[in-house]
Design a protein around this motif. Sequence first.
Motif, PDB file in Angstrom:
ATOM      1  N   UNK A  28       0.829  -1.207   0.000  1.00 50.03           N
ATOM      2  CA  UNK A  28       0.000   0.000   0.000  1.00 50.03           C
ATOM      3  C   UNK A  28       0.867   1.262   0.000  1.00 50.03           C
ATOM      4  N   UNK A  29       1.893   1.274   0.833  1.00 43.42           N
ATOM      5  CA  UNK A  29       2.748   2.456   0.901  1.00 43.42           C
ATOM      6  C   UNK A  29       3.538   2.634  -0.404  1.00 43.42           C
ATOM      7  N   UNK A  30       4.053   1.544  -0.948  1.00 41.49           N
ATOM      8  CA  UNK A  30       4.773   1.636  -2.220  1.00 41.49           C
ATOM      9  C   UNK A  30       3.857   2.197  -3.302  1.00 41.49           C
ATOM     10  N   UNK A  31       2.645   1.676  -3.383  1.00 41.71           N
ATOM     11  CA  UNK A  31       1.693   2.130  -4.398  1.00 41.71           C
ATOM     12  C   UNK A  31       1.393   3.615  -4.234  1.00 41.71           C
ATOM     13  N   UNK A  32       1.196   4.039  -2.993  1.00 50.44           N
ATOM     14  CA  UNK A  32       0.921   5.458  -2.741  1.00 50.44           C
ATOM     15  C   UNK A  32       2.132   6.329  -3.073  1.00 50.44           C
ATOM     16  N   UNK A  33       3.299   5.945  -2.577  1.00 46.68           N
ATOM     17  CA  UNK A  33       4.500   6.760  -2.795  1.00 46.68           C
ATOM     18  C   UNK A  33       4.874   6.824  -4.274  1.00 46.68           C
ATOM     19  N   UNK A  34       4.658   5.745  -4.983  1.00 44.13           N
ATOM     20  CA  UNK A  34       4.986   5.677  -6.404  1.00 44.13           C
ATOM     21  C   UNK A  34       3.981   6.467  -7.230  1.00 44.13           C
ATOM     22  N   UNK A  35       2.716   6.468  -6.803  1.00 45.00           N
ATOM     23  CA  UNK A  35       1.662   7.174  -7.540  1.00 45.00           C
ATOM     24  C   UNK A  35       1.487   8.598  -7.049  1.00 45.00           C
ATOM     25  N   UNK A  36       0.499   8.829  -6.179  1.00 45.50           N
ATOM     26  CA  UNK A  36       0.221  10.187  -5.702  1.00 45.50           C
ATOM     27  C   UNK A  36       1.404  10.837  -4.966  1.00 45.50           C
ATOM     28  N   UNK A  37       2.240  10.030  -4.338  1.00 49.46           N
ATOM     29  CA  UNK A  37       3.397  10.580  -3.620  1.00 49.46           C
ATOM     30  C   UNK A  37       4.467  11.125  -4.549  1.00 49.46           C
ATOM     31  N   UNK A  38       4.483  10.649  -5.788  1.00 44.16           N
ATOM     32  CA  UNK A  38       5.387  11.173  -6.788  1.00 44.16           C
ATOM     33  C   UNK A  38       6.855  10.787  -6.638  1.00 44.16           C
ATOM     34  N   UNK A  39       7.153   9.766  -5.842  1.00 41.40           N
ATOM     35  CA  UNK A  39       8.547   9.360  -5.661  1.00 41.40           C
ATOM     36  C   UNK A  39       8.972   8.365  -6.738  1.00 41.40           C
ATOM     37  N   UNK A  40      10.266   8.259  -6.935  1.00 39.22           N
ATOM     38  CA  UNK A  40      10.815   7.285  -7.867  1.00 39.22           C
ATOM     39  C   UNK A  40      10.663   5.880  -7.318  1.00 39.22           C
ATOM     40  N   UNK A  41      10.825   4.870  -8.163  1.00 36.56           N
ATOM     41  CA  UNK A  41      10.577   3.493  -7.737  1.00 36.56           C
ATOM     42  C   UNK A  41      11.512   3.004  -6.629  1.00 36.56           C
ATOM     43  N   UNK A  42      12.790   3.335  -6.690  1.00 36.20           N
ATOM     44  CA  UNK A  42      13.718   2.841  -5.670  1.00 36.20           C
ATOM     45  C   UNK A  42      13.508   3.523  -4.320  1.00 36.20           C
ATOM     46  N   UNK A  43      13.272   4.827  -4.334  1.00 32.02           N
ATOM     47  CA  UNK A  43      13.000   5.548  -3.087  1.00 32.02           C
ATOM     48  C   UNK A  43      11.705   5.042  -2.459  1.00 32.02           C
ATOM     49  N   UNK A  44      10.675   4.908  -3.301  1.00 29.87           N
ATOM     50  CA  UNK A  44       9.381   4.420  -2.802  1.00 29.87           C
ATOM     51  C   UNK A  44       9.526   3.022  -2.218  1.00 29.87           C
ATOM     52  N   UNK A  45      10.266   2.144  -2.900  1.00 28.98           N
ATOM     53  CA  UNK A  45      10.419   0.767  -2.417  1.00 28.98           C
ATOM     54  C   UNK A  45      11.247   0.725  -1.145  1.00 28.98           C
TER      55      UNK A  45
END
Length: 145
Positions: A28-45
């Motif tokens: 859930x957090x990865x999906x949010x950070x990657x989408x609406x959060x606007x972070x890159x994939x490695x930072x989000x993961x």
Amino acid sequence: MKDRLRRHRRELLGFATAGLLAYAVDLALFTYLRGPGGLGPLTAKALSFVAGCTVAYAANAHGTYRDRRVRGARPYAVFFAVNLAGAAVQLLCLAVSHYGLGYTSQRADTVSGAVVGMALATVVRFWGTRTLVFRDAGRVGSWTG
């Protein structure tokens, strides 16, 4: 013998429940950070992985292994290291399948990383969690031997 089996079943179920909760938080957090959060994939993961580890640690400490008191930052650091080892096992399974054996389809990657890799990583995480983090002071060796 029945009491020992019951205790191990409770431990396995508690560990699995903590793991599922942690997985849900991670996803859930990865999906949010990657989408609406606007972070890159490695930072989000990386952030979602740390959050998932924290949730798993708390769930195991206050649930599955609540009878084994651990204190300080060391148990969490060891728990985090055990989870990194589990992640490395998953990546290794994927790398061997994809690059070593030449199975390069999306299905093969999913099976090797998310099925075989996850199963082996779960064994590593369970062993490491019960043996290195929440070890029973009165127990010598692991429950398997």
